[in-house]
Scaffold this motif. Structure first.
Motif, short mmCIF file in Angstrom:
data_model
loop_
_atom_site.label_atom_id
_atom_site.label_comp_id
_atom_site.label_asym_id
_atom_site.label_seq_id
_atom_site.Cartn_x
_atom_site.Cartn_y
_atom_site.Cartn_z
N MET A 1 0.82 -1.20 0.00
CA MET A 1 0.00 0.00 0.00
C MET A 1 0.86 1.26 0.00
SD MET A 1 -2.90 -1.38 -0.31
CE MET A 1 -3.75 0.14 -0.46
N LYS A 2 2.16 1.10 0.10
CA LYS A 2 3.05 2.25 0.06
C LYS A 2 3.11 2.89 -1.31
CE LYS A 2 5.96 0.39 3.68
NZ LYS A 2 7.27 -0.16 4.02
N GLU A 3 2.63 2.17 -2.33
CA GLU A 3 2.71 2.66 -3.70
C GLU A 3 1.46 3.40 -4.16
OE1 GLU A 3 3.54 -1.08 -5.58
OE2 GLU A 3 5.69 -0.69 -5.53
N TYR A 4 0.47 3.53 -3.28
CA TYR A 4 -0.80 4.14 -3.67
C TYR A 4 -1.19 5.26 -2.71
CZ TYR A 4 -0.96 -0.09 -6.41
OH TYR A 4 -0.66 -1.09 -7.28
N LYS A 5 -1.71 6.33 -3.28
CA LYS A 5 -2.26 7.41 -2.46
C LYS A 5 -3.57 6.96 -1.85
CE LYS A 5 -0.34 11.19 -5.19
NZ LYS A 5 -0.65 12.35 -6.02
N SER A 6 -4.36 6.25 -2.64
CA SER A 6 -5.64 5.73 -2.15
C SER A 6 -5.93 4.42 -2.86
CB SER A 6 -6.77 6.73 -2.42
OG SER A 6 -6.93 6.94 -3.81
N PHE A 7 -6.70 3.57 -2.16
CA PHE A 7 -7.04 2.27 -2.73
C PHE A 7 -8.37 1.86 -2.13
CE2 PHE A 7 -6.96 -2.06 -3.91
CZ PHE A 7 -6.08 -2.16 -4.97
N LEU A 8 -9.36 1.64 -2.99
CA LEU A 8 -10.70 1.26 -2.54
C LEU A 8 -11.13 0.02 -3.30
CD1 LEU A 8 -13.30 1.94 -0.94
CD2 LEU A 8 -14.01 3.29 -2.91
N LEU A 9 -11.55 -0.99 -2.56
CA LEU A 9 -12.03 -2.24 -3.15
C LEU A 9 -13.48 -2.41 -2.72
CD1 LEU A 9 -11.54 -5.03 -4.51
CD2 LEU A 9 -10.87 -5.85 -2.26
N THR A 10 -14.37 -2.54 -3.71
CA THR A 10 -15.80 -2.72 -3.44
C THR A 10 -16.26 -4.02 -4.07
OG1 THR A 10 -16.09 -0.31 -3.55
CG2 THR A 10 -18.08 -1.66 -3.68
N ILE A 11 -17.03 -4.80 -3.31
CA ILE A 11 -17.60 -6.04 -3.82
C ILE A 11 -19.12 -5.88 -3.78
CG2 ILE A 11 -17.82 -8.52 -3.49
CD1 ILE A 11 -15.24 -8.39 -1.85
N GLN A 12 -19.76 -6.10 -4.93
CA GLN A 12 -21.23 -6.01 -5.02
C GLN A 12 -21.75 -7.39 -5.40
OE1 GLN A 12 -22.73 -3.61 -8.21
NE2 GLN A 12 -24.78 -3.57 -7.37
N VAL A 13 -22.64 -7.93 -4.59
CA VAL A 13 -23.22 -9.24 -4.84
C VAL A 13 -24.72 -9.09 -4.97
CG1 VAL A 13 -23.47 -11.59 -3.97
CG2 VAL A 13 -21.39 -10.30 -3.46
N THR A 14 -25.28 -9.55 -6.08
CA THR A 14 -26.74 -9.48 -6.28
C THR A 14 -27.25 -10.88 -6.65
OG1 THR A 14 -26.33 -8.78 -8.56
CG2 THR A 14 -26.85 -7.06 -6.98
N HIS A 27 -14.91 -4.05 -7.86
CA HIS A 27 -14.54 -2.73 -8.37
C HIS A 27 -13.32 -2.25 -7.59
CE1 HIS A 27 -15.16 1.20 -10.22
NE2 HIS A 27 -14.87 1.71 -9.04
N LEU A 28 -12.22 -2.01 -8.28
CA LEU A 28 -11.01 -1.50 -7.66
C LEU A 28 -10.79 -0.07 -8.14
CD1 LEU A 28 -10.01 -4.75 -8.63
CD2 LEU A 28 -8.55 -4.02 -6.75
N GLU A 29 -10.62 0.81 -7.20
CA GLU A 29 -10.35 2.21 -7.52
C GLU A 29 -9.09 2.60 -6.76
OE1 GLU A 29 -12.62 6.45 -6.92
OE2 GLU A 29 -13.80 4.64 -7.11
N PHE A 30 -8.09 3.10 -7.49
CA PHE A 30 -6.82 3.40 -6.85
C PHE A 30 -6.16 4.59 -7.50
CE2 PHE A 30 -6.21 0.31 -10.19
CZ PHE A 30 -5.14 0.82 -10.90
N GLU A 31 -5.27 5.19 -6.75
CA GLU A 31 -4.45 6.29 -7.27
C GLU A 31 -3.00 5.98 -6.92
OE1 GLU A 31 -3.92 11.14 -6.95
OE2 GLU A 31 -5.48 10.15 -5.80
N LYS A 32 -2.17 5.81 -7.94
CA LYS A 32 -0.77 5.49 -7.72
C LYS A 32 -0.01 6.75 -7.29
CE LYS A 32 -0.37 3.84 -11.95
NZ LYS A 32 0.18 3.18 -13.16
N ILE A 33 1.08 6.55 -6.52
CA ILE A 33 1.87 7.71 -6.11
C ILE A 33 2.68 8.28 -7.27
CG2 ILE A 33 2.00 7.10 -3.67
CD1 ILE A 33 4.85 6.06 -4.22
N SER A 34 2.95 7.42 -8.29
CA SER A 34 3.65 7.90 -9.48
C SER A 34 3.34 6.95 -10.64
CB SER A 34 5.16 7.97 -9.25
OG SER A 34 5.71 6.68 -9.15
#
Length: 62
Positions: A1-14, A27-34
């Protein structure tokens, strides 16, 4: 996690309509530090394994 400014993992089950089982969306949403930081593709196998474990758990409760 040192390589990301933010990291969000969402699981949707229907539940599937008219039958047993469910549909799972990851759904993975992330922002890399570089830009030099690699894409987190290695997490795809992790998602597959966790999905299988969730499936086994839910089926064992039926």
């Amino acid at each position: 996690m040192k390589e990301y400014k933010s990291f969000l993992l969402t699981i949707q089950v229907t539940p599937k309509q008219g039958g047993s089982g469910s549909i799972v969306h990851w759904h993975l949403e992330f922002e890399k530090i570089s830009e030099e930081v690699a894409h987190p593709e290695t997490l795809l196998q992790f998602c597959v394994e966790v999905s299988k474990e969730i499936d086994e758990h839910l089926l064992s409760e039926e």
